[in-house]
Scaffold this motif. Structure first.
Motif, PDB file in Angstrom:
ATOM      1  N   HIS A 178       0.848  -1.181   0.000  1.00 62.81           N
ATOM      2  CA  HIS A 178       0.000   0.000   0.000  1.00 62.81           C
ATOM      3  C   HIS A 178       0.888   1.236   0.000  1.00 62.81           C
ATOM      4  O   HIS A 178       1.985   1.236   0.567  1.00 62.81           O
ATOM      5  CB  HIS A 178      -0.937   0.013   1.206  1.00 62.81           C
ATOM      6  CG  HIS A 178      -2.141  -0.864   1.021  1.00 62.81           C
ATOM      7  ND1 HIS A 178      -2.089  -2.219   1.203  1.00 62.81           N
ATOM      8  CD2 HIS A 178      -3.418  -0.576   0.647  1.00 62.81           C
ATOM      9  CE1 HIS A 178      -3.276  -2.743   0.963  1.00 62.81           C
ATOM     10  NE2 HIS A 178      -4.098  -1.769   0.626  1.00 62.81           N
ATOM     11  N   VAL A 179       0.408   2.267  -0.645  1.00 65.16           N
ATOM     12  CA  VAL A 179       1.190   3.486  -0.847  1.00 65.16           C
ATOM     13  C   VAL A 179       0.458   4.668  -0.227  1.00 65.16           C
ATOM     14  O   VAL A 179      -0.763   4.786  -0.349  1.00 65.16           O
ATOM     15  CB  VAL A 179       1.396   3.741  -2.357  1.00 65.16           C
ATOM     16  CG1 VAL A 179       2.167   5.034  -2.591  1.00 65.16           C
ATOM     17  CG2 VAL A 179       2.113   2.558  -3.003  1.00 65.16           C
ATOM     18  N   ASN A 180       1.229   5.529   0.438  1.00 61.46           N
ATOM     19  CA  ASN A 180       0.680   6.786   0.950  1.00 61.46           C
ATOM     20  C   ASN A 180       1.551   7.937   0.465  1.00 61.46           C
ATOM     21  O   ASN A 180       2.772   7.916   0.626  1.00 61.46           O
ATOM     22  CB  ASN A 180       0.647   6.788   2.477  1.00 61.46           C
ATOM     23  CG  ASN A 180       0.277   8.164   3.019  1.00 61.46           C
ATOM     24  OD1 ASN A 180      -0.797   8.674   2.747  1.00 61.46           O
ATOM     25  ND2 ASN A 180       1.192   8.777   3.757  1.00 61.46           N
ATOM     26  N   ARG A 181       0.927   8.932  -0.126  1.00 59.20           N
ATOM     27  CA  ARG A 181       1.658  10.076  -0.667  1.00 59.20           C
ATOM     28  C   ARG A 181       1.323  11.387   0.049  1.00 59.20           C
ATOM     29  O   ARG A 181       1.623  12.454  -0.467  1.00 59.20           O
ATOM     30  CB  ARG A 181       1.362  10.208  -2.169  1.00 59.20           C
ATOM     31  CG  ARG A 181       1.933   9.087  -3.019  1.00 59.20           C
ATOM     32  CD  ARG A 181       1.549   9.247  -4.482  1.00 59.20           C
ATOM     33  NE  ARG A 181       2.123   8.212  -5.328  1.00 59.20           N
ATOM     34  CZ  ARG A 181       3.306   8.302  -5.938  1.00 59.20           C
ATOM     35  NH1 ARG A 181       4.025   9.391  -5.789  1.00 59.20           N
ATOM     36  NH2 ARG A 181       3.752   7.313  -6.678  1.00 59.20           N
ATOM     37  N   THR A 182       0.655  11.313   1.177  1.00 62.30           N
ATOM     38  CA  THR A 182       0.424  12.549   1.928  1.00 62.30           C
ATOM     39  C   THR A 182       1.681  12.899   2.720  1.00 62.30           C
ATOM     40  O   THR A 182       2.507  12.041   3.019  1.00 62.30           O
ATOM     41  CB  THR A 182      -0.763  12.404   2.895  1.00 62.30           C
ATOM     42  OG1 THR A 182      -0.427  11.452   3.922  1.00 62.30           O
ATOM     43  CG2 THR A 182      -2.017  11.970   2.168  1.00 62.30           C
ATOM     44  N   GLY A 183       1.817  14.163   3.080  1.00 62.86           N
ATOM     45  CA  GLY A 183       2.960  14.585   3.882  1.00 62.86           C
ATOM     46  C   GLY A 183       3.474  15.941   3.451  1.00 62.86           C
ATOM     47  O   GLY A 183       2.928  16.570   2.534  1.00 62.86           O
ATOM     48  N   HIS A 184       4.544  16.406   4.108  1.00 64.00           N
ATOM     49  CA  HIS A 184       5.144  17.694   3.744  1.00 64.00           C
ATOM     50  C   HIS A 184       6.615  17.710   4.154  1.00 64.00           C
ATOM     51  O   HIS A 184       6.987  17.156   5.201  1.00 64.00           O
ATOM     52  CB  HIS A 184       4.410  18.852   4.429  1.00 64.00           C
ATOM     53  CG  HIS A 184       4.737  20.169   3.820  1.00 64.00           C
ATOM     54  ND1 HIS A 184       5.847  20.901   4.195  1.00 64.00           N
ATOM     55  CD2 HIS A 184       4.123  20.883   2.842  1.00 64.00           C
ATOM     56  CE1 HIS A 184       5.898  22.013   3.476  1.00 64.00           C
ATOM     57  NE2 HIS A 184       4.868  22.027   2.654  1.00 64.00           N
ATOM     58  N   ILE A 258      -7.252  16.231   0.970  1.00 61.40           N
ATOM     59  CA  ILE A 258      -5.800  16.085   0.868  1.00 61.40           C
ATOM     60  C   ILE A 258      -5.407  14.679   0.422  1.00 61.40           C
ATOM     61  O   ILE A 258      -4.503  14.504  -0.414  1.00 61.40           O
ATOM     62  CB  ILE A 258      -5.143  16.407   2.229  1.00 61.40           C
ATOM     63  CG1 ILE A 258      -5.321  17.893   2.561  1.00 61.40           C
ATOM     64  CG2 ILE A 258      -3.660  16.039   2.222  1.00 61.40           C
ATOM     65  CD1 ILE A 258      -4.955  18.260   3.981  1.00 61.40           C
ATOM     66  N   ALA A 259      -6.084  13.663   0.947  1.00 62.39           N
ATOM     67  CA  ALA A 259      -5.656  12.281   0.730  1.00 62.39           C
ATOM     68  C   ALA A 259      -6.233  11.639  -0.524  1.00 62.39           C
ATOM     69  O   ALA A 259      -5.794  10.554  -0.911  1.00 62.39           O
ATOM     70  CB  ALA A 259      -6.017  11.436   1.953  1.00 62.39           C
ATOM     71  N   ALA A 260      -7.202  12.292  -1.149  1.00 59.59           N
ATOM     72  CA  ALA A 260      -7.809  11.713  -2.355  1.00 59.59           C
ATOM     73  C   ALA A 260      -6.743  11.386  -3.395  1.00 59.59           C
ATOM     74  O   ALA A 260      -5.886  12.228  -3.707  1.00 59.59           O
ATOM     75  CB  ALA A 260      -8.835  12.691  -2.941  1.00 59.59           C
ATOM     76  N   ASP A 261      -6.764  10.168  -3.903  1.00 53.17           N
ATOM     77  CA  ASP A 261      -5.834   9.683  -4.929  1.00 53.17           C
ATOM     78  C   ASP A 261      -4.398   9.550  -4.432  1.00 53.17           C
ATOM     79  O   ASP A 261      -3.485   9.300  -5.224  1.00 53.17           O
ATOM     80  CB  ASP A 261      -5.848  10.587  -6.169  1.00 53.17           C
ATOM     81  CG  ASP A 261      -7.224  10.684  -6.800  1.00 53.17           C
ATOM     82  OD1 ASP A 261      -7.928   9.660  -6.814  1.00 53.17           O
ATOM     83  OD2 ASP A 261      -7.586  11.778  -7.263  1.00 53.17           O
ATOM     84  N   LYS A 262      -4.171   9.709  -3.119  1.00 55.66           N
ATOM     85  CA  LYS A 262      -2.815   9.601  -2.586  1.00 55.66           C
ATOM     86  C   LYS A 262      -2.606   8.373  -1.711  1.00 55.66           C
ATOM     87  O   LYS A 262      -1.497   8.141  -1.220  1.00 55.66           O
ATOM     88  CB  LYS A 262      -2.451  10.866  -1.797  1.00 55.66           C
ATOM     89  CG  LYS A 262      -2.296  12.103  -2.660  1.00 55.66           C
ATOM     90  CD  LYS A 262      -1.810  13.280  -1.851  1.00 55.66           C
ATOM     91  CE  LYS A 262      -1.599  14.505  -2.738  1.00 55.66           C
ATOM     92  NZ  LYS A 262      -1.099  15.670  -1.959  1.00 55.66           N
ATOM     93  N   VAL A 263      -3.660   7.603  -1.507  1.00 56.28           N
ATOM     94  CA  VAL A 263      -3.578   6.404  -0.680  1.00 56.28           C
ATOM     95  C   VAL A 263      -4.192   5.262  -1.476  1.00 56.28           C
ATOM     96  O   VAL A 263      -5.377   5.310  -1.817  1.00 56.28           O
ATOM     97  CB  VAL A 263      -4.338   6.584   0.651  1.00 56.28           C
ATOM     98  CG1 VAL A 263      -4.147   5.358   1.541  1.00 56.28           C
ATOM     99  CG2 VAL A 263      -3.873   7.838   1.386  1.00 56.28           C
TER     100      VAL A 263
END
Length: 288
Positions: A178-184, A258-263
């Motif tokens: 699984h991939v998560n692309r949220t963050g800063h 924020i998380a749409a399409d990033k998880v």
């Protein structure tokens, strides 16, 4: 999926899980504040004499080897033994593994003697445990490549979830990625954000029926809070304060935006990736 992940976040707030932390001296205060802001209850301990009592009453145990010493090592092993006895999830944060032989030996000993549910570290730390050449300097991750098949194999060998966090977060369970692309990127400029993430993952693990989704929810929530907090921050100082406030106040509306399409689940499993290959133009970082 986002509704399911948010439901786990709400369960943390409702159930107030007690996270038992044996962690490093640098991050104790920040980690406790992150847990409190998210709705969990932290307890920090340095005394092996209370290991069984705390393992009995806690919701999850977090072992962090950031500032190693002999007494702490013995305590980690003892607490891990009791957590296994009372069937409490155990999180290992192998801070700085790969940097010194001492850390390498201790991380290996914990993984051998304690049944660990989650190993959370940066690319370099996780890669080292997986047997892949990695560059680690102190607690920093200086490598940019990640060998997902090797980490997938590691996950299967230890029967543990593995979260390799960096420009993109990868969560592996021996079968799926699984991939998560949220963050800063500002997370990298505040001491303890990676360690606090490990403890927060322990809180989410404790309340989730599906532990993999629990960890994924923690990664996505943490990164979304960081992105939201960074919007009005002038630098790492104001960001740290706003980050705690956002962990406390983040709404599902903002989380979804924020998380749409990033998880998501990644298929097929790629042989290896670099941060540049994995990143979208605006992808940020959930590691420090």
């Amino acid at each position: 999926m986002l509704k399911e992940l948010w439901a786990i976040r709400e369960e943390v707030r409702d159930r107030n899980p007690l996270v038992y932390n044996i962690t490093n001296t640098v991050v104790t205060n920040f980690t406790a504040n992150v847990l409190l802001a998210a709705g969990a209850s932290p307890i920090m301990s340095e005394g092996a004499a209370e290991a069984e009592d705390l393992a009995r009453i806690c919701s999850a145990l977090v072992l962090n080897i950031g500032t190693l010493h002999t007494r702490q090592i013995n305590y980690c092993l003892k607490a891990g033994e009791y957590a296994n006895k009372y069937q409490k999830p155990v999180v290992l944060d192998p801070v700085g593994v790969g940097a010194t032989a001492y850390r390498n030996i201790i991380a290996g000993q914990i993984l051998q003697d304690v049944r660990v549910d989650l190993v959370r570290g940066n690319y370099g730390e996780i890669s080292f445990i997986a047997g892949v050449d990695a560059q680690v300097r102190g607690v920093d991750n200086t490598g940019t490549a990640i060998d997902l098949p090797a980490i997938q194999k590691m996950s299967g060998e230890y029967s543990a979830l593995v979260a390799a966090t960096g420009a993109v977060d990868y969560l592996l369970d021996g079968r799926q990625v699984h991939v998560n692309r949220t963050g800063h990127p500002l997370l990298q400029l505040v001491t303890g954000t990676g360690c606090a993430l490990s403890s927060l993952a322990g809180a989410f693990l404790a309340v989730a029926e599906d532990r993999k989704l629990g960890v994924l929810a923690a990664l996505a929530f943490y990164g979304a809070a960081a992105q939201k907090a960074a919007e009005n921050s002038k630098g790492p100082g104001s960001f740290a304060t706003r980050f705690l406030d956002t962990l406390y106040n983040l709404s599902f509306k903002d989380f979804k935006k924020i998380a749409a399409d990033k998880v998501y689940q990644q298929q097929p499993l790629e042989e290896s990736l670099t941060e540049n290959d994995a990143m979208e133009p605006e992808t940020s970082i959930t590691e420090a």
